[in-house]
Design a protein around this motif. Structure first.
Motif, short mmCIF file in Angstrom:
data_model
loop_
_atom_site.label_atom_id
_atom_site.label_comp_id
_atom_site.label_asym_id
_atom_site.label_seq_id
_atom_site.Cartn_x
_atom_site.Cartn_y
_atom_site.Cartn_z
N TYR A 1 -11.96 26.79 -1.32
CA TYR A 1 -11.85 25.46 -1.93
C TYR A 1 -10.39 25.03 -2.14
CZ TYR A 1 -16.71 24.28 -2.95
OH TYR A 1 -18.04 23.91 -2.85
N GLN A 2 -9.45 25.85 -1.67
CA GLN A 2 -8.04 25.58 -2.00
C GLN A 2 -7.56 24.23 -1.45
OE1 GLN A 2 -5.56 28.95 -1.47
NE2 GLN A 2 -3.66 27.87 -1.95
N ILE A 3 -7.88 23.93 -0.19
CA ILE A 3 -7.42 22.66 0.40
C ILE A 3 -8.12 21.47 -0.27
CG2 ILE A 3 -9.09 22.57 2.31
CD1 ILE A 3 -5.38 21.67 2.61
N THR A 4 -9.39 21.66 -0.65
CA THR A 4 -10.14 20.57 -1.30
C THR A 4 -9.48 20.20 -2.63
OG1 THR A 4 -12.21 21.34 -0.31
CG2 THR A 4 -12.38 19.89 -2.24
N ILE A 5 -9.20 21.21 -3.45
CA ILE A 5 -8.63 20.93 -4.77
C ILE A 5 -7.18 20.48 -4.66
CG2 ILE A 5 -8.04 21.98 -7.00
CD1 ILE A 5 -10.67 23.55 -6.76
N MET A 6 -6.45 21.03 -3.69
CA MET A 6 -5.08 20.57 -3.46
C MET A 6 -5.07 19.08 -3.14
SD MET A 6 -2.23 21.94 -0.72
CE MET A 6 -2.99 21.24 0.73
N ARG A 7 -5.97 18.65 -2.26
CA ARG A 7 -6.00 17.24 -1.89
C ARG A 7 -6.51 16.36 -3.04
NH1 ARG A 7 -4.66 15.67 2.93
NH2 ARG A 7 -5.85 13.73 2.78
N ARG A 8 -7.36 16.90 -3.88
CA ARG A 8 -7.76 16.13 -5.07
C ARG A 8 -6.54 15.83 -5.94
NH1 ARG A 8 -12.98 15.94 -7.18
NH2 ARG A 8 -12.29 16.56 -9.28
N TYR A 9 -5.65 16.79 -6.07
CA TYR A 9 -4.43 16.53 -6.84
C TYR A 9 -3.47 15.60 -6.10
CZ TYR A 9 -5.45 19.53 -10.79
OH TYR A 9 -6.00 20.05 -11.94
N PHE A 10 -3.42 15.72 -4.78
CA PHE A 10 -2.63 14.75 -3.99
C PHE A 10 -3.09 13.32 -4.33
CE2 PHE A 10 -1.46 17.50 -0.01
CZ PHE A 10 -0.61 18.26 -0.79
N PHE A 11 -4.41 13.14 -4.31
CA PHE A 11 -4.96 11.80 -4.54
C PHE A 11 -4.69 11.33 -5.97
CE2 PHE A 11 -8.29 10.70 -1.11
CZ PHE A 11 -7.50 11.26 -0.12
N LYS A 12 -4.81 12.23 -6.94
CA LYS A 12 -4.56 11.85 -8.33
C LYS A 12 -3.10 11.44 -8.54
CE LYS A 12 -6.66 14.65 -11.42
NZ LYS A 12 -7.25 15.92 -11.95
N ILE A 13 -2.19 12.18 -7.92
CA ILE A 13 -0.76 11.85 -8.03
C ILE A 13 -0.49 10.51 -7.34
CG2 ILE A 13 1.55 12.53 -7.26
CD1 ILE A 13 0.49 15.50 -7.57
N ALA A 14 -1.08 10.33 -6.16
CA ALA A 14 -0.89 9.07 -5.42
C ALA A 14 -1.44 7.89 -6.21
CB ALA A 14 -1.56 9.16 -4.05
N ILE B 1 0.86 -1.19 0.00
CA ILE B 1 0.00 0.00 0.00
C ILE B 1 0.90 1.24 0.00
CG2 ILE B 1 -1.50 1.39 1.51
CD1 ILE B 1 -3.13 -0.62 0.11
N LEU B 2 0.45 2.28 -0.69
CA LEU B 2 1.15 3.57 -0.70
C LEU B 2 0.37 4.54 0.17
CD1 LEU B 2 3.45 5.29 -2.01
CD2 LEU B 2 1.75 5.97 -3.74
N ILE B 3 1.02 5.08 1.21
CA ILE B 3 0.32 6.00 2.10
C ILE B 3 0.84 7.42 1.92
CG2 ILE B 3 1.89 5.65 4.09
CD1 ILE B 3 -0.70 5.85 5.86
N LEU B 4 -0.07 8.38 1.95
CA LEU B 4 0.29 9.79 1.94
C LEU B 4 0.70 10.16 3.36
CD1 LEU B 4 -1.85 9.34 -0.43
CD2 LEU B 4 -2.21 11.81 -0.30
N ILE B 5 1.96 10.53 3.54
CA ILE B 5 2.48 10.81 4.87
C ILE B 5 2.92 12.26 4.98
CG2 ILE B 5 4.85 10.06 4.36
CD1 ILE B 5 4.96 8.98 7.27
N SER B 6 2.60 12.86 6.12
CA SER B 6 3.09 14.20 6.44
C SER B 6 3.87 14.08 7.74
CB SER B 6 1.92 15.17 6.60
OG SER B 6 1.19 14.85 7.78
N GLY B 7 4.28 15.23 8.25
CA GLY B 7 4.99 15.21 9.53
C GLY B 7 4.06 15.29 10.72
N GLY B 8 2.75 15.17 10.49
CA GLY B 8 1.79 15.27 11.59
C GLY B 8 1.68 14.02 12.42
N ILE B 9 0.68 13.97 13.26
CA ILE B 9 0.50 12.86 14.19
C ILE B 9 -0.20 11.67 13.53
CG2 ILE B 9 -0.68 12.15 16.33
CD1 ILE B 9 -0.30 15.04 17.32
N ASP B 10 -1.14 11.95 12.63
CA ASP B 10 -2.07 10.92 12.19
C ASP B 10 -1.49 9.91 11.20
OD1 ASP B 10 -3.77 12.38 13.75
OD2 ASP B 10 -4.85 13.31 12.09
N SER B 11 -0.90 10.39 10.12
CA SER B 11 -0.46 9.46 9.07
C SER B 11 0.60 8.46 9.53
CB SER B 11 -0.01 10.21 7.82
OG SER B 11 0.95 11.18 8.12
N PRO B 12 1.55 8.82 10.41
CA PRO B 12 2.47 7.79 10.92
C PRO B 12 1.75 6.69 11.70
CG PRO B 12 3.39 9.97 11.29
CD PRO B 12 1.97 10.18 10.85
N VAL B 13 0.73 7.08 12.47
CA VAL B 13 -0.05 6.08 13.22
C VAL B 13 -0.82 5.18 12.25
CG1 VAL B 13 -1.96 5.75 14.84
CG2 VAL B 13 -0.23 7.50 15.30
#
Length: 385
Positions: A257-270, A176-188
């Motif tokens: 809508y900036q974060i919504t569309i940004m994340r749509r592109y994150f998902f498309k790239i992933a 599986i490919l996970i989108l990871i940031s430096g936050g708390i959630d994605s590493p968990v």
């Protein structure tokens, strides 16, 4: 000295059980490959890690505690099948000075052994009482529980069990490919996917010069903790420079809508990266309602960008406090709270939309003439570490 490892949910696997057991034992061997004196013996419901050097025991134990698919880890001792000799060996390990209460619990793998479990409990208990004068039997609430397992060629005894990581063997459920940031959630979320038998590789987004290089270093440190500094497996980290696309998205007419569309592109790239590299799907650290982009309607609108491609969200129903508890348990929390902001946090608008609609998203995306062109050129430029 040996570590006696009890398998976890493998007992539920029926005809596939052999594959699960073999996968788990390969993982144990890989994780302990640097300990050259160690040998591993596989059995139906357990395995033993033998010939452990005294100075290596704690390090080996810490590694084994992080291997998914293990239910219990036991510091055990070998003995013979002779009851007197078993008693002798047990008494060598019992505390001598202070009086204790104890209970014997015997399990027989070898059903042809001349004593059944109850007879063994009584016989061995009597011998221990003779040898350890300050000891007494207490079957309801003993201070020491002495577990004895009768095998075919030898016996094993032990006193305490340490909980294992549980779950399924790493790799048994694919990649599986996970989108990871430096936050708390994605590493968990990554660690929970590993627990369920997925090999997890990582995709992170950077926006130089807007984000500090230390935010990427933070992600790399988190991945080392997640994989026990590559002891469990050697992960891939895909690094995507999102700066040019982010600059184009900053021109949109409705900033909410900036974060919504940004994340749509994150998902498309992933998704594109996952398809290209044959991952089963992608994963995120999203939890319902935690931020504006994680309302059900937001997640639905964002996910629409990749149609029915598989997305796993291990933290979907977790409260933030529960996620923090897991982050502390997995030893990622202290790194995650280091003050280096990732690109998601940096570009969140003041009042992000919480109920975005597909209709409005598609209209805004039509305005961004260059966004689609930039997106199509991103995948070949992704760096792999």
């Amino acid at each position: 000295m040996l570590l006696y490892v009890k398998y976890g949910e493998l007992s539920l696997k029926g005809g596939n059980r052999k594959d699960f057991v073999n996968c788990l034992n390969r993982n144990i061997k890989f994780s302990l490959k640097k300990f050259t004196s160690v040998s591993i013996k596989k059995e139906y419901d357990s395995c033993t890690i033998n010939s452990i050097q005294e100075n290596e025991y704690e390090e080996i134990l810490e590694i084994v505690k992080n291997i998914s698919g293990i239910s219990w880890i036991i510091k055990g001792f070998y003995s013979t099948l002779n009851v007197d000799e078993i008693c002798e060996d047990i008494c060598k390990q019992l505390p001598k000075n202070s009086p204790k209460t104890f209970k014997i619990e015997t399990k027989r793998q070898n059903k042809n052994y001349y004593l059944n479990s109850m007879e063994m409990n009584m016989k061995l208990g009597g011998l221990i009482l003779d040898k350890m004068e300050n000891y007494k039997v207490n079957v309801k609430n003993p201070e020491i529980k002495i577990n004895v397992e009768i095998k075919y060629e030898k016996s094993i005894f032990y006193f305490d069990k340490i909980p294992g990581f549980g779950g399924f063997p790493l790799g048994i459920n694919g990649r599986i490919l996970i989108l990871i940031s430096g936050g708390i959630d994605s590493p968990v979320a990554s660690k929970l996917l590993i627990k369920k038998g997925f090999i997890v590789d990582f995709l992170t987004f950077i926006t130089p010069p807007h984000t500090n290089p230390k935010s990427l270093e933070k992600v790399e440190k988190l991945i080392k903790v997640i994989t026990l500094n590559e002891v469990l497996y050697k992960p891939k980290l895909y690094i995507c420079n999102f700066t040019n696309l982010q600059q184009e998205l900053s021109h949109m007419s409705d900033k909410t809508y900036q974060i919504t569309i940004m994340r749509r592109y994150f998902f498309k790239i992933a998704r594109d990266l996952a398809i290209q590299n044959k991952y089963l799907g992608i994963a995120t650290g999203e939890s319902v309602g935690q931020v504006a982009s994680q309302t059900v309607q937001s997640m639905q609108t964002i996910q629409n960008s990749i149609n029915d491609f598989l997305i796993l969200r291990p933290l979907l129903t977790y409260d933030k406090s529960e996620i923090i508890e897991l982050a502390i348990k997995f030893k990622t929390y202290e790194i995650s709270i280091e003050p280096y902001i990732d690109c998601c946090a940096l570009f969140v608008p003041k009042n992000p939309v919480t109920r975005p609609t597909i209709h409005k998203v598609l209209k805004i995306e039509e305005e961004l003439d260059l966004a689609e062109e930039i997106y199509k050129k991103i995948i070949p430029k992704i760096i792999i570490k």
